[in-house]
Design a protein around this motif. Structure first.
Motif, PDB file in Angstrom:
ATOM      1  N   GLU A   1      65.135  66.605   5.406  1.00 33.25           N
ATOM      2  CA  GLU A   1      64.697  67.859   5.186  1.00 33.25           C
ATOM      3  C   GLU A   1      65.612  68.393   3.994  1.00 33.25           C
ATOM      4  OE1 GLU A   1      62.251  69.209   6.523  1.00 33.25           O
ATOM      5  OE2 GLU A   1      62.403  69.054   8.848  1.00 33.25           O
ATOM      6  N   SER A   2      64.789  69.027   2.940  1.00 31.61           N
ATOM      7  CA  SER A   2      65.494  69.670   1.740  1.00 31.61           C
ATOM      8  C   SER A   2      64.776  70.740   1.450  1.00 31.61           C
ATOM      9  CB  SER A   2      65.580  68.504   0.644  1.00 31.61           C
ATOM     10  OG  SER A   2      66.345  68.910  -0.526  1.00 31.61           O
ATOM     11  N   PHE A   3      65.519  71.989   1.457  1.00 35.38           N
ATOM     12  CA  PHE A   3      64.837  73.166   1.021  1.00 35.38           C
ATOM     13  C   PHE A   3      65.397  73.880  -0.033  1.00 35.38           C
ATOM     14  CE2 PHE A   3      63.458  72.217   5.347  1.00 35.38           C
ATOM     15  CZ  PHE A   3      62.158  72.486   5.394  1.00 35.38           C
TER      16      PHE A   3
ATOM     17  N   ARG B   1      59.968  76.503   5.237  1.00 37.01           N
ATOM     18  CA  ARG B   1      58.922  75.577   5.287  1.00 37.01           C
ATOM     19  C   ARG B   1      57.578  76.579   4.946  1.00 37.01           C
ATOM     20  NH1 ARG B   1      59.445  72.559   9.465  1.00 37.01           N
ATOM     21  NH2 ARG B   1      60.714  71.144   8.302  1.00 37.01           N
TER      22      ARG B   1
ATOM     23  N   GLY C   1      69.101  71.849   4.698  1.00 38.45           N
ATOM     24  CA  GLY C   1      68.450  70.327   4.957  1.00 38.45           C
ATOM     25  C   GLY C   1      69.186  69.634   6.020  1.00 38.45           C
ATOM     26  N   LYS C   2      68.730  68.448   5.845  1.00 41.40           N
ATOM     27  CA  LYS C   2      69.398  67.396   6.948  1.00 41.40           C
ATOM     28  C   LYS C   2      69.467  66.107   6.140  1.00 41.40           C
ATOM     29  CE  LYS C   2      68.541  64.968  11.380  1.00 41.40           C
ATOM     30  NZ  LYS C   2      67.469  64.922  12.633  1.00 41.40           N
TER      31      LYS C   2
ATOM     32  N   GLU D   1      66.382  74.369  13.228  1.00 45.32           N
ATOM     33  CA  GLU D   1      64.931  74.020  13.348  1.00 45.32           C
ATOM     34  C   GLU D   1      64.246  75.097  12.884  1.00 45.32           C
ATOM     35  OE1 GLU D   1      63.525  71.000  13.376  1.00 45.32           O
ATOM     36  OE2 GLU D   1      65.283  70.049  13.207  1.00 45.32           O
TER      37      GLU D   1
ATOM     38  N   PHE E   1      64.699  75.911   9.266  1.00 49.43           N
ATOM     39  CA  PHE E   1      63.868  74.864   8.243  1.00 49.43           C
ATOM     40  C   PHE E   1      62.081  75.530   8.382  1.00 49.43           C
ATOM     41  CE2 PHE E   1      66.605  71.290   9.297  1.00 49.43           C
ATOM     42  CZ  PHE E   1      67.753  71.838   8.395  1.00 49.43           C
TER      43      PHE E   1
END
Length: 283
Positions: free
Chosen positions: A8-10, A139, A29-30, A132, A135
């Motif tokens: 994950e990358s925001f 998203r 992110g993760k 979560e 994210f």
């Protein structure tokens, strides 16, 4: 060469001026780190907060080197030199985000005081579900995302505070809880170390350690806030002279009262009273 995997990358750019008055998340992110994963900076805007899901890693911040293991969270002081790196023998997987706002370093000090900026979570209280939700919000990028991120940051701070400090007096050591109850009941009393020892059975140095560990403040600073809150109640509920309010709330004299009130609230007691009373219904 093995590469880090970003699951994950925001990135997010708050509305203009938002972080002058409220908190936001600039990145999140993760990542499953490779063995050579290492980030080193002299400084960086915001504060980076890492939660280790698995594996191990190392963080250098505020002149300390911390070994981080699963279910541990570390808050990096980005205003100073900092490093975080994976353990080559067992590289970590991280959930992380970058917090920004009016002065996020104050939040770190509020949570951790002068201690290590690290918290350990039990499995049932893991912050993973919170990540979560973060994210998911990043998203979707709904129209109200600035407000939503500020709300999520507040929830996160409470969650970390619970991990570091527990929740409420029921989770405090009995001597400390007893001292708080007594001081809160009579904030105008002098409350010497001998008085607290009579209630708790602990010496002055032991009480200071308990206050610092669980409340991240000193007995004197905690009592000062209680006295100021009592003074505010008296100022708006009656017409007593300031000298009487000062005496009732445990201040040495009206000058000491005025100095401490203005330092904490920003204006003098008399100005604060006029402002509050002019806004009161029926006045």
């Amino acid at each position: 060469m093995e590469k880090s995997a970003f699951f994950e990358s925001f990135h997010y750019v708050p509305a203009a001026g938002w972080t002058r008055t409220a908190f936001s998340v600039l990145r999140a992110g993760k990542v499953a780190a490779a063995r050579d994963y290492r980030i080193e900076r002299a400084f960086h805007p915001g504060q980076d907060i890492l939660y280790c899901v698995s594996g191990r890693g190392h963080v250098e911040t505020l002149g300390q080197r911390l070994d981080i293991r699963p279910n541990q969270l570390v808050w990096m002081a980005n205003e100073a030199p900092h490093v975080h790196s994976a353990d080559p023998a067992d590289p970590w997987t991280l959930l992380w985000f970058r917090l920004d706002g009016p002065d996020p370093a104050i939040l770190r000090r509020k949570l951790f005081g002068e201690g290590m900026p690290r918290a350990a979570f039990i499995e049932a209280a893991s912050p993973a579900p919170w990540f979560e939700r973060l994210f998911a919000a990043l998203r979707r990028r709904d129209a109200g995302l600035d407000l939503r991120l500020n709300q999520l940051v507040a929830e996160f701070l409470l969650m970390v505070d619970r991990a570091v400090n527990g929740a409420g007096n029921d989770d405090l050591p009995k001597p400390l809880a007893s001292a708080l109850d007594a001081m809160r009941a009579e904030p105008g009393f002098a409350w010497t170390a001998a008085d607290l020892a009579g209630i708790t059975g602990l010496g002055a140095s032991q009480m200071r350690r308990l206050f610092q560990k669980h409340l991240r403040t000193s007995p004197h600073q905690w009592l000062m806030r209680e006295r100021l809150m009592q003074a505010q109640s008296m100022l708006v509920q009656g017409e007593q002279p300031l000298a009487e309010v000062a005496e009732a709330c445990g201040f040495c004299d009206v000058y000491h009262f005025g100095r401490e009130f203005k330092r904490s609230v920003g204006i003098s007691p008399a100005a604060w009273r006029r402002s509050e009373q002019s806004a009161a219904p029926g006045r």
